[in-house]
Design an enzyme around this catalytic site. Structure first.
Site, short mmCIF file in Angstrom:
data_model
loop_
_atom_site.label_atom_id
_atom_site.label_comp_id
_atom_site.label_asym_id
_atom_site.label_seq_id
_atom_site.Cartn_x
_atom_site.Cartn_y
_atom_site.Cartn_z
N ASN A 124 30.26 21.66 66.60
CA ASN A 124 29.61 20.59 67.35
C ASN A 124 29.28 21.12 68.75
O ASN A 124 30.11 21.12 69.64
CB ASN A 124 30.53 19.37 67.44
CG ASN A 124 29.82 18.15 68.01
OD1 ASN A 124 28.71 18.25 68.52
ND2 ASN A 124 30.47 17.01 67.92
N ASN A 129 24.70 14.05 70.68
CA ASN A 129 23.77 13.66 69.61
C ASN A 129 24.50 13.22 68.34
O ASN A 129 23.87 13.04 67.29
CB ASN A 129 22.77 14.78 69.30
CG ASN A 129 23.45 16.05 68.75
OD1 ASN A 129 24.59 16.02 68.29
ND2 ASN A 129 22.73 17.16 68.80
N ASP A 130 25.81 13.04 68.41
CA ASP A 130 26.59 12.72 67.21
C ASP A 130 26.14 11.42 66.56
O ASP A 130 26.19 11.28 65.32
CB ASP A 130 28.08 12.62 67.54
CG ASP A 130 28.71 13.97 67.84
OD1 ASP A 130 27.99 14.98 67.77
OD2 ASP A 130 29.90 14.01 68.16
N GLY A 149 29.71 15.67 63.06
CA GLY A 149 29.08 15.98 64.34
C GLY A 149 28.60 17.39 64.55
O GLY A 149 28.05 17.71 65.61
N ASP A 151 26.17 20.55 64.59
CA ASP A 151 24.74 20.49 64.89
C ASP A 151 24.15 21.89 65.10
O ASP A 151 24.84 22.90 65.01
CB ASP A 151 24.48 19.60 66.11
CG ASP A 151 25.33 19.99 67.31
OD1 ASP A 151 25.68 21.18 67.44
OD2 ASP A 151 25.64 19.10 68.13
N ASP A 316 16.95 23.66 46.02
CA ASP A 316 17.98 22.87 45.35
C ASP A 316 17.48 22.40 43.98
O ASP A 316 16.30 22.10 43.80
CB ASP A 316 18.31 21.67 46.25
CG ASP A 316 19.43 20.82 45.71
OD1 ASP A 316 20.57 21.32 45.65
OD2 ASP A 316 19.18 19.65 45.34
N GLU A 345 18.14 27.24 42.64
CA GLU A 345 19.42 26.87 42.04
C GLU A 345 19.19 26.54 40.57
O GLU A 345 18.67 25.48 40.23
CB GLU A 345 20.02 25.66 42.76
CG GLU A 345 21.38 25.27 42.19
CD GLU A 345 21.89 23.93 42.70
OE1 GLU A 345 23.11 23.76 42.78
OE2 GLU A 345 21.05 23.04 42.98
#
Length: 608
Positions: A124, A129-130, A149, A151, A316, A345
């Site tokens: 974090n 910006n959490d 949190g 980032d 993905d 994947e």
């Protein structure tokens, strides 16, 4: 002019892509304009470009405008929206200048080691910006399934650590906005695919990360999702057209049977449920057979490559997509960027089935199918490495013979060097949980990963011995990196903050992968391996100028091997230097190897 500006703001709520680039290989650009009843208007554009088509759907809030940008210089265009020949509002649109040699960017390959992180759980860097008023889920480190949190700023602040490990490329799980009310930290249910989630930072912060990596001659890989979005995506809330997503009507879950994509005996309903069914109820399944959807996904991917100066993709749930559609998506990107690597994947348990999905596969050609996908993930090797080191007795079908057998099937792959290899990732059981932090078993696995063909990937914090039981929930395999948050009791990002056990894991990992960076035989060299005897596996990687011998003893007791058996590769070499100890080893005498350990020997001193 003020009136036009106000009306434009009211009429156009979204323009995607938000801007584009001049000089692209494919000059056609389809721009989505979104706003209340925008389809009631006629569309025109500056004389600099030509409108090729205007497509409207049953939803009057969308207009898809295709323009031809061939030979058009970077400039600002102006779109006009008119009713009854009277301009109601206008919209400016920028064609930007591309970076020099953008199309020829070099991607990740077998010379790289990829470090995989989950950004919410890594570090974090900016606690401010959490939480975001516009986004539902708030930070709560006490909730293993919630946001914690981490980032982009936290990643940037710890690039020294990642580089020290020997990593040359960074793969982060998705960073685009995910506004799910819970579990949004993983990022796979995206709600805006042109916007970095503000809880991670801004689009500009992502560009800052890319630049910081490139200054270190490291690479940035984006985790891209073509198969589905999240239920909170703004387009899902107001579908451009009914078949933008797969509907039954509404929801039906995939049966996860990817074999139906190529099974000649599959029923149509089973195949449909695999491809069209939703991965989970909160992730609507995108319809890549719809040309509007496919083009949107192609342009979004290319936009991110250009904007963020990306070096590759990981895609993905690749094999859940409409296979013809995803092949077109992949080809469009690699046509634009011939050296761009994309790993899909393809989570299957059979090498034939995985190899089917690699570019130019002869297996796919049987059905006139080519995925154009440069790389697949070696799930069979992962599954073997996750059990083999508990098989420490010699047996016909137990122990290292299974690792050997995995590579005997490399003939199935058009390009074995481009396969992504790993022992774990963010969806699997933690390697150090399986083996209860047994350092010797970690050594063996990492050594194999670093010295066989393919592109090795390391999952964050494995290098400090982190465990975590997936049976307790995904949060247990996605724990916070110790030291990534202010107030953490320990800080494993620093040598002084690591426990002796963490330091042991770190030192070995760093030395291994730093060495790997310097040895070209491990990147694109050939491989010769020998059938394991008494649960001891010996193999060589070599080029014309470099040769490495690897010995893995998976027994609970020490063993002795006779180099005479390996003369095919040793030939005139008399000595070798063992990488970890630095000791010189005779290649003419029998050599002893400790229980559950490795020898990695660089051959040297060739006789006259």
């Amino acid at each position: 002019m003020i009136l036009i500006s106000i009306k434009s703001w009211a009429q156009i709520q979204k323009t995607e892509p938000p801007f584009w680039y001049a000089g692209m290989n494919n000059p056609e650009l389809q721009i989505l304009f979104y706003g209340k009843n925008i389809a009631e208007n006629e569309v025109a554009v500056s004389d600099a470009v030509k409108i090729k088509s205007v497509e409207k759907t049953e939803n009057p809030n969308y207009v898809f405008v295709t323009i031809d940008t061939k030979d058009v210089a970077a400039q600002e265009l102006k779109f006009s929206f008119s009713k009854k020949n009277k301009v109601v509002f206008t919209k400016k649109y920028e064609l930007k200048q591309r970076r020099a040699n953008s199309a020829l960017r070099k991607s990740y390959d077998a010379s790289d080691m990829i470090y995989l992180i989950m950004p919410d759980r890594f570090a974090n860097g900016n606690p401010n910006n959490d939480n975001q008023k516009s986004l539902a889920e708030k930070a709560d480190r006490n909730n293993s399934s919630g946001r914690h949190g981490g980032d982009i700023e936290g990643i940037i602040k710890h690039l020294d650590y990642i580089e020290e490990l020997g990593a040359t490329a960074l793969w982060s799980t998705p960073l685009c906005e995910d506004n799910d009310p819970q579990g949004s930290y993983h990022g796979y249910a995206q709600s805006d695919v042109y916007r970095i989630d503000p809880r991670y930072g801004t689009n500009e912060d992502y560009l800052k990360l890319s630049s910081a990596l490139h200054q270190r001659k490291m690479k940035l890989i984006m985790d891209y999702v073509t198969n589905h979005w999240g239920m909170e995506h703004w387009m899902i809330k107001d579908l451009p057209t009914y078949n933008w997503i797969h509907q039954f009507p509404g929801y039906a879950q995939t049966n996860y049977r990817m074999t139906t994509q190529f099974d000649p005996n599959a029923s149509q309903i089973d195949k449909k449920l695999c491809v069209d069914g939703w991965f989970v109820e909160s992730m609507p399944d995108l319809n890549q057979s719809n040309p509007l959807v496919l083009n949107y996904l192609i342009q979004n991917a290319i936009w991110w490559i250009e904007y963020a100066d990306l070096d590759g993709f990981r895609v993905d749930t690749y094999s859940y997509n409409d296979k013809e559609g995803i092949a077109k998506w992949t080809k469009a990107i690699t046509d634009e960027y011939p050296d761009f690597n994309i790993v899909g994947e393809v989570w299957m348990h059979d090498q034939v089935q995985m190899a089917y999905w690699q570019k130019d596969s002869k297996l796919g050609a049987i059905q006139n199918f080519n995925s154009h996908l440069p790389s697949v993930m070696d799930f069979t090797l992962m599954e073997i490495l996750d059990k083999v080191f508990n098989e420490n007795q010699s047996a016909w079908d137990k122990g290292l013979i299974n690792v050997y057998d995995n590579f005997t099937n490399d003939f199935l792959y058009p390009n074995p060097n481009s396969i992504l290899t790993f022992v774990e990732n963010h969806d699997t059981q933690r390697f150090n949980e399986i083996y209860k932090k047994d350092f010797r078993k970690y050594q063996m696995a990492m050594t194999i990963l670093a010295t066989v063909r393919g592109i090795p990937q390391l999952y964050y914090s494995s290098e400090i011995g982190m465990a975590g039981n997936k049976n307790e929930g995904d949060g247990a395999i996605r724990l916070d990196f110790p030291g990534g948050w202010k107030g953490d009791i320990t800080n494993a990002f620093t040598k002084s903050g690591r426990t002796p056990e963490q330091q042991q894991f770190f030192d070995f990992t760093s030395k291994l992968f730093q060495w790997r960076k310097t040895n070209e035989a491990l990147h694109f060299g050939k491989m010769t391996h020998y059938v394991p005897e008494d649960n001891v596996y010996v193999y060589f990687r070599y080029t014309d100028t470099k040769k490495v011998m690897v010995v893995v003893n998976n027994n609970s007791s020490s063993k002795t091997i006779d180099p005479k058996r390996f003369q095919e590769n040793i030939k005139g070499f008399k000595f070798g230097k063992e990488v970890f100890s630095g000791k010189q080893i005779s290649l003419e005498n029998k050599m002893s190897i400790e229980a559950q350990s490795v020898l990695v020997i660089e051959l040297e001193s060739k006789s006259e």
